[in-house]
Scaffold this motif. Sequence first.
Motif, short mmCIF file in Angstrom:
data_model
loop_
_atom_site.label_atom_id
_atom_site.label_comp_id
_atom_site.label_asym_id
_atom_site.label_seq_id
_atom_site.Cartn_x
_atom_site.Cartn_y
_atom_site.Cartn_z
N ALA A 390 0.84 -1.20 0.00
CA ALA A 390 0.00 0.00 0.00
C ALA A 390 0.87 1.25 0.00
O ALA A 390 0.56 2.25 -0.67
CB ALA A 390 -0.93 -0.01 1.21
N LEU A 391 1.97 1.21 0.75
CA LEU A 391 2.88 2.35 0.78
C LEU A 391 3.46 2.63 -0.60
O LEU A 391 3.62 3.81 -0.99
CB LEU A 391 4.02 2.06 1.77
N SER A 392 3.76 1.58 -1.35
CA SER A 392 4.29 1.76 -2.69
C SER A 392 3.30 2.53 -3.56
O SER A 392 3.69 3.46 -4.29
CB SER A 392 4.60 0.40 -3.33
N LYS A 393 2.03 2.17 -3.48
CA LYS A 393 1.01 2.88 -4.26
C LYS A 393 0.87 4.32 -3.79
O LYS A 393 0.78 5.26 -4.60
CB LYS A 393 -0.32 2.15 -4.14
N LEU A 394 0.84 4.51 -2.48
CA LEU A 394 0.63 5.85 -1.93
C LEU A 394 1.80 6.78 -2.24
O LEU A 394 1.61 7.95 -2.58
CB LEU A 394 0.42 5.76 -0.41
N ALA A 395 3.02 6.26 -2.09
CA ALA A 395 4.20 7.10 -2.26
C ALA A 395 4.52 7.37 -3.72
O ALA A 395 4.88 8.50 -4.09
CB ALA A 395 5.40 6.46 -1.57
N GLY A 458 8.25 -6.08 -9.20
CA GLY A 458 8.34 -5.51 -7.87
C GLY A 458 7.73 -4.12 -7.80
O GLY A 458 7.38 -3.51 -8.80
N ASN A 459 7.59 -3.62 -6.59
CA ASN A 459 7.00 -2.31 -6.35
C ASN A 459 8.07 -1.37 -5.79
O ASN A 459 8.61 -1.60 -4.70
CB ASN A 459 5.85 -2.42 -5.34
N LEU A 460 8.36 -0.32 -6.53
CA LEU A 460 9.33 0.66 -6.07
C LEU A 460 8.73 1.51 -4.95
O LEU A 460 7.53 1.80 -4.94
CB LEU A 460 9.77 1.56 -7.22
N ILE A 461 9.56 1.89 -4.01
CA ILE A 461 9.14 2.75 -2.92
C ILE A 461 10.09 3.94 -2.85
O ILE A 461 11.31 3.77 -2.71
CB ILE A 461 9.13 2.01 -1.56
#
Length: 669
Positions: A390-395, A458-461
Amino acid sequence: MAQFLQFVFLGLSTGAVYAVLASSLVGVHAATGIINFAQGAFALWAVYVVAALRTDGTFVLPVGSLSLGTADHPTPMVVAAALGVGSAAAWSLLAHLLVFRPLRKAPVLAQVVASVGLMLFLQALVGLRFDTENLFATPLLPENTVTVAGATVNVSDLILAGVAIAVAVGLRAYFTLTTVGIATRAGSEDELAARLTGYSPDRLAAIVWVMTGAACGLIGVLAAYTIGLNETSYTFYVIPALAAALVGRLASFGVACAAGLVLGSFQAVILWADTKDFWPNWAQAGLGDAVPFVIIIIALFLLGGRIPARGSLGSVQMPAVTIPRIRLAPTLTVVAIALAAIVSTTGTWRFGVVTSIILSLIALSLVLLTGYLGQISLASMAFAGTSGFALSKLANNWHVPFPLGMIAAALVATALGILVGVPALRIRGAQLAVVTLAAALAIQGFVFNNPSLTPAQGNLIADPTLFGVDLGVRDGTDLVTLRFALMVLAVVAICTLGVMRIMGGATGRALLAVRSNERAAASVGIDVAKTKLLGFAVSAFLAGVGGCLIGYSRGQLSAGSFTVMIGLTVLAMTYVGGITSVTGAFIAGITGPLGVGYVFLNQTLELGEYYELIAAGVLLLMAVLNPVGVAGAITGTTHRLKAVIARRSGGEPAAAPAPGAQEKAAAHV
């Protein structure tokens, strides 16, 4: 229609494995009252024993091996299968003698974590003892096909279904038609009555453990060629099997067997539907893994009242709790030690220190939920992973800045925690552990491994920044920057102090009262349902913050960052440290995966490959010999030393807290 039927029959091979495991779970529960999460691991060992024998004739033992053939002349299939089945039966018997017999009167928590520890131990041992990447199953059953209603059906699938039915019929006949079987069921309910009639409950239970272990080994060996070899799959086949067993109310072999066969076919039908245009993209991966979770929820809600040994509202024996108190000197000492460890290390060692600090927060979520509230949860890493993704999407997509993005992502995990915690309003104990483990697997399969929701790359943050200060984890060749490490320490310290305030206040007393006796807690005005959901919410929030910090420390998240196995290992280390103590959470962080303990094993002792085996082995020893964990042992030793000093000085020694004393006091608040 023919293609549909073909997939229905194809699912019988996996369904037969579910069915036999389910029947075995029913048998073990009927004999001992234990829900054994390691049932699939017995089959896992048997499958690889046979694969090794059929490859080069090596009979692999837990320590050492025997040569029973060569690569040109491997062990005959019948002999290999017999040794594989026998090894599964031997592991099952050892589990009874060394683990579950000593724990037959232990708290449910000890039985659950011991079962999980045994599962982790066997899987780790298989990975170490067998060349898993180069072993393949060979056929034992006929490879011809028949035509049924226009569908091409493998004869082997029909035979596997027949074996599953035969195992269920045989176990039912044993428990209902034989004197020994009837005595086994009676002995599980009243050991004294069984002994008075001349039967040993331990020996009766041992017979069932051997039979069910052999049955699991047999179906694994027979089905291996059809469903393939995979360490993780066989281990977690126990979850669909538990779903089938719960449909049978942990009492009916026939219903459990039928449910297992149907579940296997239904999952195969989902694969068939996945090839059709009408099937939505978001459901093309992981839906089959979510089905057992749904079945378990329905079974427990609809049939829970008729499931034997279902969690009641009475007293539950749990390890003693030491209520935390925030004191300035100890708090500053712990922070100073962590700060010194950060400043004095670099590279891999600093990464290990930071990971340990993060893991201590996730472990603290287990201390709150399991140690304080008594709700056995195996889904902490699923909550952490949900928050991380979720943080990946939000950030990245919505550019929500730090720390607002982290808080919002943790609240997403909180909502999921409440949803998973709803079944706790009706069930508890080992069955709640089943629900949370099934939920973790469903989340891992349907969310983390779903390309529509989680890209394979993968999901970048994005790196966190605060007031223009870059708090990113890396800077050039620096693996972990000092700024990032200090940020992690500050976040974990704030969360830890907040949770300690909760534990030491009125809310903490309410949690302990519910853990001790729900009916007594309700009688003094405590809202039991609200308290349980609050516990799940706070626990999931803590795990969610930990998941966000893991995401920041990696810079990119994938499904492998939050596997169920990692979550179970964290649970193991939390139990070893002390599941009812904040100090236990700190110990769990130090010894957790990729933490300081792992770095020490890997960098200094060069034993990193043995980490999972050591962790599981220590968990088993703790569960059997020292259920209070390291922190509890230290506390007990401290009380004894104080008592000795008080006696020598002529004073009156303070009594050590008895197990459950805090809960009983809280119930009267």
